[in-house]
Design a protein around this motif. Structure first.
Motif, short mmCIF file in Angstrom:
data_model
loop_
_atom_site.label_atom_id
_atom_site.label_comp_id
_atom_site.label_asym_id
_atom_site.label_seq_id
_atom_site.Cartn_x
_atom_site.Cartn_y
_atom_site.Cartn_z
N TRP A 70 41.04 34.45 38.52
CA TRP A 70 41.10 34.06 39.71
C TRP A 70 41.41 35.44 40.60
CZ3 TRP A 70 39.68 29.29 41.42
CH2 TRP A 70 39.86 28.35 40.59
N TYR A 71 40.55 35.82 41.42
CA TYR A 71 40.77 37.28 42.07
C TYR A 71 40.83 36.81 43.58
CZ TYR A 71 40.54 42.31 42.48
OH TYR A 71 40.77 43.57 42.77
N CYS A 72 41.90 37.20 44.13
CA CYS A 72 41.69 36.82 45.56
C CYS A 72 41.79 38.01 46.67
CB CYS A 72 43.27 36.17 45.86
SG CYS A 72 43.53 34.65 44.66
N ASP A 73 41.03 37.94 47.53
CA ASP A 73 40.78 39.11 48.11
C ASP A 73 41.34 38.82 49.69
OD1 ASP A 73 38.93 41.20 46.84
OD2 ASP A 73 37.58 39.26 46.81
N ILE A 74 42.02 39.60 50.25
CA ILE A 74 42.58 39.49 51.67
C ILE A 74 41.49 40.02 52.43
CG2 ILE A 74 44.39 39.95 53.10
CD1 ILE A 74 45.50 38.16 50.78
N VAL A 75 40.92 39.20 53.55
CA VAL A 75 39.94 39.65 54.16
C VAL A 75 40.17 39.42 55.60
CG1 VAL A 75 38.23 39.45 52.58
CG2 VAL A 75 38.59 37.56 53.82
N ASP A 76 39.55 40.25 56.51
CA ASP A 76 39.43 39.91 57.90
C ASP A 76 37.72 39.33 58.28
OD1 ASP A 76 39.62 39.45 60.61
OD2 ASP A 76 39.69 41.69 61.07
N LEU A 86 28.19 36.21 59.02
CA LEU A 86 29.48 36.56 58.61
C LEU A 86 29.82 37.92 58.11
CD1 LEU A 86 30.15 32.79 57.20
CD2 LEU A 86 31.23 33.93 59.09
N TYR A 87 30.85 38.70 58.45
CA TYR A 87 31.26 39.91 57.73
C TYR A 87 32.52 39.66 57.28
CZ TYR A 87 27.19 41.90 60.33
OH TYR A 87 26.03 42.11 60.77
N PHE A 88 32.83 40.05 56.06
CA PHE A 88 33.94 39.82 55.21
C PHE A 88 34.44 41.12 55.23
CE2 PHE A 88 31.20 36.57 53.65
CZ PHE A 88 31.94 35.31 54.34
N HIS A 89 35.49 41.56 55.88
CA HIS A 89 35.94 42.94 55.94
C HIS A 89 37.22 42.96 54.89
CE1 HIS A 89 34.27 44.75 59.89
NE2 HIS A 89 34.01 43.26 59.87
N ASP A 90 37.18 43.80 53.74
CA ASP A 90 37.98 43.74 52.62
C ASP A 90 39.23 44.52 53.12
OD1 ASP A 90 39.40 44.04 50.29
OD2 ASP A 90 37.64 44.62 49.26
N LEU A 91 40.35 43.88 53.30
CA LEU A 91 41.49 44.56 53.65
C LEU A 91 42.28 45.08 52.64
CD1 LEU A 91 42.63 42.13 56.72
CD2 LEU A 91 41.34 44.43 56.69
N LEU A 92 41.75 45.24 51.59
CA LEU A 92 41.98 46.19 50.32
C LEU A 92 43.13 45.50 49.45
CD1 LEU A 92 42.35 49.27 52.29
CD2 LEU A 92 40.50 49.03 50.49
N VAL A 93 43.91 44.50 50.01
CA VAL A 93 44.99 43.85 49.13
C VAL A 93 44.33 42.69 48.24
CG1 VAL A 93 47.22 42.70 49.14
CG2 VAL A 93 46.63 44.56 50.69
N ASP A 94 44.69 42.69 46.82
CA ASP A 94 44.08 41.54 46.02
C ASP A 94 45.33 40.79 45.35
OD1 ASP A 94 41.27 42.61 46.57
OD2 ASP A 94 41.69 44.15 45.56
N VAL A 95 45.30 39.75 45.19
CA VAL A 95 45.95 39.00 44.29
C VAL A 95 45.15 38.64 43.04
CG1 VAL A 95 47.43 37.02 44.23
CG2 VAL A 95 47.74 38.42 46.07
N ASP A 107 46.49 47.13 45.04
CA ASP A 107 46.13 47.96 45.99
C ASP A 107 46.82 48.07 47.25
OD1 ASP A 107 44.01 48.63 44.13
OD2 ASP A 107 42.67 47.11 44.80
N LEU A 108 48.20 48.04 47.22
CA LEU A 108 48.98 48.09 48.48
C LEU A 108 48.91 49.46 48.73
CD1 LEU A 108 51.81 45.82 47.73
CD2 LEU A 108 50.05 45.60 49.54
N ASP A 109 48.77 50.18 47.73
CA ASP A 109 48.76 52.04 47.99
C ASP A 109 47.45 52.32 48.77
OD1 ASP A 109 47.52 51.21 45.79
OD2 ASP A 109 47.44 53.13 44.92
N GLU A 110 46.29 51.67 48.37
CA GLU A 110 45.14 51.83 48.94
C GLU A 110 45.09 51.48 50.48
OE1 GLU A 110 41.64 50.51 47.09
OE2 GLU A 110 41.96 51.40 45.01
N LEU A 111 45.78 50.41 50.91
CA LEU A 111 45.77 49.75 52.07
C LEU A 111 46.74 50.97 53.05
CD1 LEU A 111 45.50 47.70 54.39
CD2 LEU A 111 47.66 46.49 53.45
#
Length: 163
Positions: A70-76, A86-95, A107-111
């Motif tokens: 299960w890979y959860c992307d945080i998106v806008d 629909l545009y899914f802006h990847d906000l870099l943080v993943d769970v 990827d909090l460091d990438e954010l």
């Protein structure tokens, strides 16, 4: 049929998800099934549920051996009504949730780096952190991934989907 796009900030790219198959769409959810854009050994196929209001893209990814991650992307999520896109802006943080492994937040460091470089705004930085926190609270207080599985099954064709 709406057009779907993934927008990444690091490296910057916009990719049309033209091979994604839309299984369900309403004002709260979008459920798709897909194959990787580029062939990969670690991902054979997947199904995603985008929680449009929450900004979560929950992906159940199956590898060649049948193991699901299960890979959860945080998106806008942004919708262009004129184009029905629909545009899914990847906000870099993943769970990430793997069977038999502990939960990982990536990827909090990438954010932080994207913010420092001016690639994301302060509002996007705060949005990513708040959405990640809300997802983590849901995971910590609910039987996951069963709530996702039930939701995907309820919002797809009769009998659910087999990955």
């Amino acid at each position: 049929m709406p057009r779907l796009y993934r927008v990444r900030y690091m490296p910057y790219e916009i990719v049309e998800l033209s091979s994604d198959r839309i299984l369900f769409r309403d004002h709260r959810y979008l459920v798709t099934s897909w194959d990787p854009i580029h062939p990969r050994n670690d991902i054979k196929s997947g199904i995603s549920c985008i929680f449009l209001d929450e900004g979560w893209k929950i992906n159940a990814m199956k590898d060649a051996q049948g193991n699901i991650t299960w890979y959860c992307d945080i998106v806008d999520v942004r919708y262009d009504a004129e184009e029905d896109a629909l545009y899914f802006h990847d906000l870099l943080v993943d769970v990430v949730l793997r069977k038999g492994a502990r939960l990982e937040v990536l990827d909090l460091d990438e954010l932080a780096e994207a913010y420092e470089q001016g690639l994301v705004t302060k509002e996007q930085l705060l949005l990513a952190l708040k959405r990640c926190n809300k997802l983590l609270q849901k995971i910590y207080t609910t039987d996951v991934p069963s709530w996702i599985t039930v939701m995907i099954t309820n919002y797809t064709h009769k009998g659910g989907i087999m990955l």
